[in-house]
Design a protein around this motif. Structure first.
Motif, PDB file in Angstrom:
ATOM      1  N   GLU A   1      -5.579 -10.707   3.742  1.00 45.40           N
ATOM      2  CA  GLU A   1      -4.775  -9.494   3.608  1.00 45.40           C
ATOM      3  C   GLU A   1      -5.484  -8.416   2.801  1.00 45.40           C
ATOM      4  O   GLU A   1      -5.348  -7.228   3.088  1.00 45.40           O
ATOM      5  CB  GLU A   1      -3.421  -9.834   2.954  1.00 45.40           C
ATOM      6  CG  GLU A   1      -2.455 -10.547   3.885  1.00 45.40           C
ATOM      7  CD  GLU A   1      -1.056 -10.602   3.309  1.00 45.40           C
ATOM      8  OE1 GLU A   1      -0.854 -10.063   2.197  1.00 45.40           O
ATOM      9  OE2 GLU A   1      -0.176 -11.172   3.960  1.00 45.40           O
ATOM     10  N   SER A   2      -6.221  -8.823   1.788  1.00 47.39           N
ATOM     11  CA  SER A   2      -6.930  -7.834   0.965  1.00 47.39           C
ATOM     12  C   SER A   2      -7.960  -7.073   1.802  1.00 47.39           C
ATOM     13  O   SER A   2      -8.155  -5.867   1.629  1.00 47.39           O
ATOM     14  CB  SER A   2      -7.602  -8.510  -0.229  1.00 47.39           C
ATOM     15  OG  SER A   2      -8.588  -9.448   0.213  1.00 47.39           O
ATOM     16  N   ARG A   3      -8.603  -7.788   2.727  1.00 48.37           N
ATOM     17  CA  ARG A   3      -9.585  -7.138   3.597  1.00 48.37           C
ATOM     18  C   ARG A   3      -8.895  -6.159   4.546  1.00 48.37           C
ATOM     19  O   ARG A   3      -9.388  -5.050   4.790  1.00 48.37           O
ATOM     20  CB  ARG A   3     -10.346  -8.201   4.395  1.00 48.37           C
ATOM     21  CG  ARG A   3     -11.410  -7.630   5.327  1.00 48.37           C
ATOM     22  CD  ARG A   3     -12.310  -8.744   5.840  1.00 48.37           C
ATOM     23  NE  ARG A   3     -11.581  -9.712   6.619  1.00 48.37           N
ATOM     24  CZ  ARG A   3     -11.404  -9.646   7.944  1.00 48.37           C
ATOM     25  NH1 ARG A   3     -11.912  -8.616   8.619  1.00 48.37           N
ATOM     26  NH2 ARG A   3     -10.751 -10.579   8.590  1.00 48.37           N
ATOM     27  N   VAL A   4      -7.731  -6.556   5.052  1.00 46.96           N
ATOM     28  CA  VAL A   4      -6.974  -5.675   5.947  1.00 46.96           C
ATOM     29  C   VAL A   4      -6.476  -4.444   5.198  1.00 46.96           C
ATOM     30  O   VAL A   4      -6.552  -3.320   5.695  1.00 46.96           O
ATOM     31  CB  VAL A   4      -5.794  -6.436   6.578  1.00 46.96           C
ATOM     32  CG1 VAL A   4      -4.934  -5.490   7.400  1.00 46.96           C
ATOM     33  CG2 VAL A   4      -6.311  -7.568   7.456  1.00 46.96           C
ATOM     34  N   GLN A   5      -5.987  -4.627   3.984  1.00 49.10           N
ATOM     35  CA  GLN A   5      -5.495  -3.502   3.198  1.00 49.10           C
ATOM     36  C   GLN A   5      -6.604  -2.519   2.872  1.00 49.10           C
ATOM     37  O   GLN A   5      -6.417  -1.304   2.924  1.00 49.10           O
ATOM     38  CB  GLN A   5      -4.832  -4.015   1.914  1.00 49.10           C
ATOM     39  CG  GLN A   5      -3.516  -4.715   2.151  1.00 49.10           C
ATOM     40  CD  GLN A   5      -2.865  -5.161   0.854  1.00 49.10           C
ATOM     41  OE1 GLN A   5      -3.364  -4.882  -0.235  1.00 49.10           O
ATOM     42  NE2 GLN A   5      -1.738  -5.867   0.959  1.00 49.10           N
ATOM     43  N   SER A   6      -7.776  -3.050   2.538  1.00 47.35           N
ATOM     44  CA  SER A   6      -8.914  -2.184   2.239  1.00 47.35           C
ATOM     45  C   SER A   6      -9.322  -1.361   3.455  1.00 47.35           C
ATOM     46  O   SER A   6      -9.583  -0.161   3.357  1.00 47.35           O
ATOM     47  CB  SER A   6     -10.092  -3.027   1.747  1.00 47.35           C
ATOM     48  OG  SER A   6     -11.224  -2.212   1.491  1.00 47.35           O
TER      49      SER A   6
ATOM     50  N   LEU B   1       0.810  -1.227   0.000  1.00 47.52           N
ATOM     51  CA  LEU B   1       0.000   0.000   0.000  1.00 47.52           C
ATOM     52  C   LEU B   1       0.843   1.277   0.000  1.00 47.52           C
ATOM     53  O   LEU B   1       0.312   2.355  -0.266  1.00 47.52           O
ATOM     54  CB  LEU B   1      -0.913   0.019   1.243  1.00 47.52           C
ATOM     55  CG  LEU B   1      -2.273  -0.646   1.154  1.00 47.52           C
ATOM     56  CD1 LEU B   1      -3.020  -0.439   2.474  1.00 47.52           C
ATOM     57  CD2 LEU B   1      -3.099  -0.073   0.011  1.00 47.52           C
ATOM     58  N   GLU B   2       2.129   1.150   0.280  1.00 48.39           N
ATOM     59  CA  GLU B   2       2.937   2.365   0.499  1.00 48.39           C
ATOM     60  C   GLU B   2       2.894   3.353  -0.671  1.00 48.39           C
ATOM     61  O   GLU B   2       2.723   4.561  -0.449  1.00 48.39           O
ATOM     62  CB  GLU B   2       4.383   1.993   0.822  1.00 48.39           C
ATOM     63  CG  GLU B   2       5.228   3.220   1.111  1.00 48.39           C
ATOM     64  CD  GLU B   2       6.619   2.881   1.625  1.00 48.39           C
ATOM     65  OE1 GLU B   2       7.527   3.716   1.426  1.00 48.39           O
ATOM     66  OE2 GLU B   2       6.786   1.791   2.214  1.00 48.39           O
ATOM     67  N   PRO B   3       3.046   2.933  -1.930  1.00 53.56           N
ATOM     68  CA  PRO B   3       2.979   3.918  -3.018  1.00 53.56           C
ATOM     69  C   PRO B   3       1.653   4.686  -3.050  1.00 53.56           C
ATOM     70  O   PRO B   3       1.622   5.901  -3.289  1.00 53.56           O
ATOM     71  CB  PRO B   3       3.155   3.060  -4.279  1.00 53.56           C
ATOM     72  CG  PRO B   3       3.883   1.850  -3.803  1.00 53.56           C
ATOM     73  CD  PRO B   3       3.357   1.583  -2.424  1.00 53.56           C
ATOM     74  N   LYS B   4       0.556   3.978  -2.783  1.00 60.10           N
ATOM     75  CA  LYS B   4      -0.754   4.622  -2.778  1.00 60.10           C
ATOM     76  C   LYS B   4      -0.871   5.608  -1.615  1.00 60.10           C
ATOM     77  O   LYS B   4      -1.411   6.717  -1.763  1.00 60.10           O
ATOM     78  CB  LYS B   4      -1.847   3.548  -2.678  1.00 60.10           C
ATOM     79  CG  LYS B   4      -3.262   4.067  -2.864  1.00 60.10           C
ATOM     80  CD  LYS B   4      -4.248   2.902  -2.837  1.00 60.10           C
ATOM     81  CE  LYS B   4      -5.680   3.400  -3.045  1.00 60.10           C
ATOM     82  NZ  LYS B   4      -6.645   2.276  -3.004  1.00 60.10           N
ATOM     83  N   LEU B   5      -0.359   5.211  -0.459  1.00 55.82           N
ATOM     84  CA  LEU B   5      -0.378   6.099   0.707  1.00 55.82           C
ATOM     85  C   LEU B   5       0.485   7.336   0.447  1.00 55.82           C
ATOM     86  O   LEU B   5       0.114   8.460   0.804  1.00 55.82           O
ATOM     87  CB  LEU B   5       0.138   5.364   1.945  1.00 55.82           C
ATOM     88  CG  LEU B   5      -0.584   4.075   2.351  1.00 55.82           C
ATOM     89  CD1 LEU B   5       0.076   3.478   3.589  1.00 55.82           C
ATOM     90  CD2 LEU B   5      -2.065   4.328   2.610  1.00 55.82           C
ATOM     91  N   ARG B   6       1.633   7.135  -0.169  1.00 59.39           N
ATOM     92  CA  ARG B   6       2.549   8.239  -0.459  1.00 59.39           C
ATOM     93  C   ARG B   6       1.894   9.251  -1.417  1.00 59.39           C
ATOM     94  O   ARG B   6       2.001  10.471  -1.230  1.00 59.39           O
ATOM     95  CB  ARG B   6       3.847   7.679  -1.060  1.00 59.39           C
ATOM     96  CG  ARG B   6       4.944   8.702  -1.254  1.00 59.39           C
ATOM     97  CD  ARG B   6       6.210   7.996  -1.753  1.00 59.39           C
ATOM     98  NE  ARG B   6       6.749   7.098  -0.736  1.00 59.39           N
ATOM     99  CZ  ARG B   6       7.594   7.492   0.200  1.00 59.39           C
ATOM    100  NH1 ARG B   6       8.001   8.749   0.261  1.00 59.39           N
ATOM    101  NH2 ARG B   6       8.055   6.619   1.076  1.00 59.39           N
ATOM    102  N   ASP B   7       1.237   8.737  -2.438  1.00 58.18           N
ATOM    103  CA  ASP B   7       0.567   9.624  -3.405  1.00 58.18           C
ATOM    104  C   ASP B   7      -0.540  10.431  -2.732  1.00 58.18           C
ATOM    105  O   ASP B   7      -0.729  11.622  -3.035  1.00 58.18           O
ATOM    106  CB  ASP B   7      -0.016   8.799  -4.557  1.00 58.18           C
ATOM    107  CG  ASP B   7       1.068   8.236  -5.472  1.00 58.18           C
ATOM    108  OD1 ASP B   7       2.213   8.734  -5.424  1.00 58.18           O
ATOM    109  OD2 ASP B   7       0.770   7.294  -6.230  1.00 58.18           O
ATOM    110  N   ALA B   8      -1.276   9.780  -1.841  1.00 57.34           N
ATOM    111  CA  ALA B   8      -2.379  10.480  -1.167  1.00 57.34           C
ATOM    112  C   ALA B   8      -1.862  11.635  -0.314  1.00 57.34           C
ATOM    113  O   ALA B   8      -2.449  12.720  -0.285  1.00 57.34           O
ATOM    114  CB  ALA B   8      -3.165   9.491  -0.303  1.00 57.34           C
ATOM    115  N   LEU B   9      -0.759  11.428   0.393  1.00 53.62           N
ATOM    116  CA  LEU B   9      -0.181  12.499   1.203  1.00 53.62           C
ATOM    117  C   LEU B   9       0.370  13.617   0.327  1.00 53.62           C
ATOM    118  O   LEU B   9       0.221  14.801   0.636  1.00 53.62           O
ATOM    119  CB  LEU B   9       0.927  11.938   2.097  1.00 53.62           C
ATOM    120  CG  LEU B   9       0.481  11.170   3.340  1.00 53.62           C
ATOM    121  CD1 LEU B   9       1.687  10.521   4.029  1.00 53.62           C
ATOM    122  CD2 LEU B   9      -0.242  12.087   4.318  1.00 53.62           C
TER     123      LEU B   9
END
Length: 287
Positions: A123-128, A45-53
């Motif tokens: 894991e997909s549920r946790v990531q979501s 998830l890190e790239p997606k989190l980074r883009d959001a910030l």
């Protein structure tokens, strides 16, 4: 637009069975500097989190930590019987070689790699769930940055008003200061008890007034005050521009101090530098 502070904190959490805790902490920085501390299950998830910030923030050092705590009591433990048999067989072989080896208890056997496995959480549920909670945390962080920015704006406007008052006071006092300088020069010349050419007196007076003239400094101070007010009114990411203006204000205040010829002028220059320094310290926290 309002001012945004770079200093803020946000924490969001979800309850069991899979507890998620998201913490965002931001402090001042020249650029946008992002750091993540994530469990292995959320690394993707890190790239997606980074883009959001990066979309929501322009400047600041931001530390993001996400913790996953699996409290689901329905998860079952599975024993790999083949692996357990192999471990027991190996233990029997070792015990046959020496009777000095201490026996192994059942808990130690279960902790041996590959003997006991727990049912893995989806894991997909946790990531979501982590992504949704992260979005909430970003909104909370932004709200805190805005709230802090509003307090900073009030602080800066009050100091800027104080700077304007000092400049206005100095402007009003200039005619009296010039008259006092002229009177002081004439008195000193009279003490010489020698005839002095009136033209020479005028030349000396002009040179003295030019050396102590602060009209240009006051004009530039007023211009910088006006520009700072305009930037505060506009809002948004403006910390770098405000920091530059603080340097310009301080430069004029220093020049004013060096030209001071009376204690009142010196006192006003000192007060100006104190107010400007107070502003400069807080401007460092503005996005």
């Amino acid at each position: 637009m309002t001012l945004h502070s770079m200093t803020a904190f946000a924490r969001e959490a979800t309850p069991s069975p899979v507890a998620l805790i998201v913490e965002l902490r931001s402090v001042n920085h020249r650029y946008l500097d992002l750091h993540f501390k994530l469990p292995d299950s959320l690394r993707a998830l890190e790239p997606k989190l980074r883009d959001a910030l990066a979309k929501g923030l322009k400047r600041g050092k931001v530390d993001c930590q996400i913790r996953v705590i699996d409290n689901d009591s329905t998860n079952t433990l599975e024993i790999n019987k083949e692996r357990l048999s192999a471990v027991l067989e190996a233990l029997n072989s070792v015990s046959a070689l020496s009777d000095k080896i201490a026996p192994t208890d059942a808990l130690a056997l279960l902790q041996f790699p590959g003997v006991c496995t727990a049912e893995r959480t989806d894991e997909s549920r946790v990531q979501s769930a982590a992504w949704a909670l992260f979005e909430t945390a970003i909104d909370a962080l932004q709200e805190n940055r805005v709230r802090e920015g509003q307090q900073l704006e009030v602080f800066l406007r009050r100091r800027l008003e104080g700077i304007g008052d000092e400049v206005a006071t100095l402007r009003e006092a200039l005619p009296a200061l010039r008259s006092r300088q002229e009177e002081r020069l004439r008195r000193r010349l009279e003490e010489l008890e020698q005839p002095v050419d009136e033209g020479r007196i005028e030349q000396e007076l002009v040179m003295l007034l030019q050396k102590a003239d602060v009209d240009e400094e006051l004009d530039r101070l007023e211009a910088h005050i006006e520009e700072t007010t305009r930037i505060l009114d506009k809002g948004g990411p403006c910390g770098r521009r405000l920091d530059f203006l603080m340097q310009e204000l301080n430069r004029e205040a220093n020049t004013l101090s060096s030209k001071a010829t009376t204690s009142s002028t010196t006192q006003s220059a000192v007060e100006l530098k104190v107010l400007i320094e107070q502003m400069r310290e807080q401007v460092q926290n503005i996005e």
